[in-house]
Design an enzyme around this catalytic site. Sequence first.
Site, PDB file in Angstrom:
ATOM      1  N   LEU A 134       0.831  -1.219   0.137  1.00 26.09           N
ATOM      2  CA  LEU A 134      -0.212  -0.123   0.054  1.00 26.09           C
ATOM      3  C   LEU A 134       0.813   1.057  -0.114  1.00 26.09           C
ATOM      4  O   LEU A 134       1.872   1.214   0.617  1.00 26.09           O
ATOM      5  CB  LEU A 134      -1.019   0.084   1.188  1.00 26.09           C
ATOM      6  CG  LEU A 134      -2.294  -0.596   1.100  1.00 26.09           C
ATOM      7  CD1 LEU A 134      -2.975  -0.796   2.527  1.00 26.09           C
ATOM      8  CD2 LEU A 134      -3.102  -0.415   0.079  1.00 26.09           C
ATOM      9  N   ASP A 135       0.636   2.209  -0.652  1.00 21.03           N
ATOM     10  CA  ASP A 135       1.300   3.428  -0.652  1.00 21.03           C
ATOM     11  C   ASP A 135       1.088   4.167   0.450  1.00 21.03           C
ATOM     12  O   ASP A 135       0.237   4.103   1.247  1.00 21.03           O
ATOM     13  CB  ASP A 135       0.800   4.532  -2.222  1.00 21.03           C
ATOM     14  CG  ASP A 135       1.008   3.686  -3.177  1.00 21.03           C
ATOM     15  OD1 ASP A 135       1.970   2.947  -3.560  1.00 21.03           O
ATOM     16  OD2 ASP A 135       0.141   3.943  -4.378  1.00 21.03           O
ATOM     17  N   PRO A 136       2.117   5.258   0.607  1.00 17.22           N
ATOM     18  CA  PRO A 136       2.146   5.872   1.930  1.00 17.22           C
ATOM     19  C   PRO A 136       0.695   6.871   2.114  1.00 17.22           C
ATOM     20  O   PRO A 136       0.533   6.948   3.244  1.00 17.22           O
ATOM     21  CB  PRO A 136       3.152   6.850   2.010  1.00 17.22           C
ATOM     22  CG  PRO A 136       4.140   5.980   1.021  1.00 17.22           C
ATOM     23  CD  PRO A 136       3.349   5.319   0.009  1.00 17.22           C
ATOM     24  N   ALA A 166      -2.258   5.616   1.036  1.00 18.33           N
ATOM     25  CA  ALA A 166      -3.291   4.978   1.218  1.00 18.33           C
ATOM     26  C   ALA A 166      -3.208   4.364   2.828  1.00 18.33           C
ATOM     27  O   ALA A 166      -2.481   4.274   3.475  1.00 18.33           O
ATOM     28  CB  ALA A 166      -3.051   3.925   0.313  1.00 18.33           C
ATOM     29  N   ARG A 179      -3.526   4.335  -8.701  1.00 16.70           N
ATOM     30  CA  ARG A 179      -3.218   5.767  -9.042  1.00 16.70           C
ATOM     31  C   ARG A 179      -3.280   5.900 -10.673  1.00 16.70           C
ATOM     32  O   ARG A 179      -3.399   6.947 -11.160  1.00 16.70           O
ATOM     33  CB  ARG A 179      -1.817   6.047  -8.658  1.00 16.70           C
ATOM     34  CG  ARG A 179      -1.659   6.402  -7.013  1.00 16.70           C
ATOM     35  CD  ARG A 179      -0.293   6.665  -6.656  1.00 16.70           C
ATOM     36  NE  ARG A 179       0.566   5.308  -6.739  1.00 16.70           N
ATOM     37  CZ  ARG A 179       1.901   5.326  -7.059  1.00 16.70           C
ATOM     38  NH1 ARG A 179       2.550   6.644  -7.600  1.00 16.70           N
ATOM     39  NH2 ARG A 179       2.490   4.185  -6.990  1.00 16.70           N
TER      40      ARG A 179
END
Length: 311
Positions: free
Chosen positions: A36-38, A40, A206
């Site tokens: 998971l991206d920062p 998110a 994204r």
Amino acid sequence: MPVYVVDKPLNLTSHDVVGRARRLLQTRRVGHTGTLDPLASGVLVLCVGDSTKLVQFMERDSKDYLALISLGAATPTLDAEGPILERAPVPDFSAGQVRSVLSAFVGPQEQVPPQYSALQVGGVRAYAVARAGGQLDLPARHITIHELTLLGQYADLSAAPRTFAPGPDGRWAGSDTGLNVSLPPALGDFPTLLVWARVGSGTYLRSLARDVGAALGVPAHLAGLIRTRAGRFELSQATTLDLIGEAAGLPDLSALPLPIIDAAPELALHLRQGKRPADPRQGRFAVLLGGQLVAVVDGDGERLTVVRAWA
């Protein structure tokens, strides 16, 4: 060893979460089943100890998300990290227009990943090149988007709901009561779509935000993302990261989306060694599960392995 379902907080990488879990659980053997991206939040499944062997079987699980797509501004990271590189006025799109665009993205397709991603080309990380001002030629990846549902359209991110709850079908939506979520600070007052998504592995939300904007004819970025499901695990099951040391965790078998076979120790040993059962009566399951992966549990119900059962 157990499996933990964590609600990843904002502004931490998945690697950060693993690092904290190692300290809290006092073990180095911790892995996760999908980055998971920062910016998110939501479900991050952690496998601990011997359970780390299961990560390879769980990384390809489908996942559900609540995605907030802001229209009218594009960023190099394709999310709210910014900065804004492009702006454009946004027409007053009808819900029907948006749904029509979203429906065109459902199904198997090719998707170009973000430049700011951990993908490697020639041993070089894409994000490292992007941060240095360059770009890698990232090939499109084959992905599948199973469902995209428009839940709402808002004048800007501040007007979007912050409380969500799952319906009886497991699909999450805004609710007066439920789970409160945190979103990154908005980059501006941009019209925002709230979309529920069910996607296959390897899908970048994204990139989806970028592509939805392009299909509508405007720049766009992902203003917020909450993962509500990963494989068998729902956000409603998740514990906060700080409390993981007090959580009991879940058994290995609950993590595997595989048929389960209770086997006597001798048969389990033969399967681990790649042998076919000598007695056809012992191998009847292999006829039913030709070529599939199956979870084999010894008679004590504890020792688990995964094998490919052939007819």
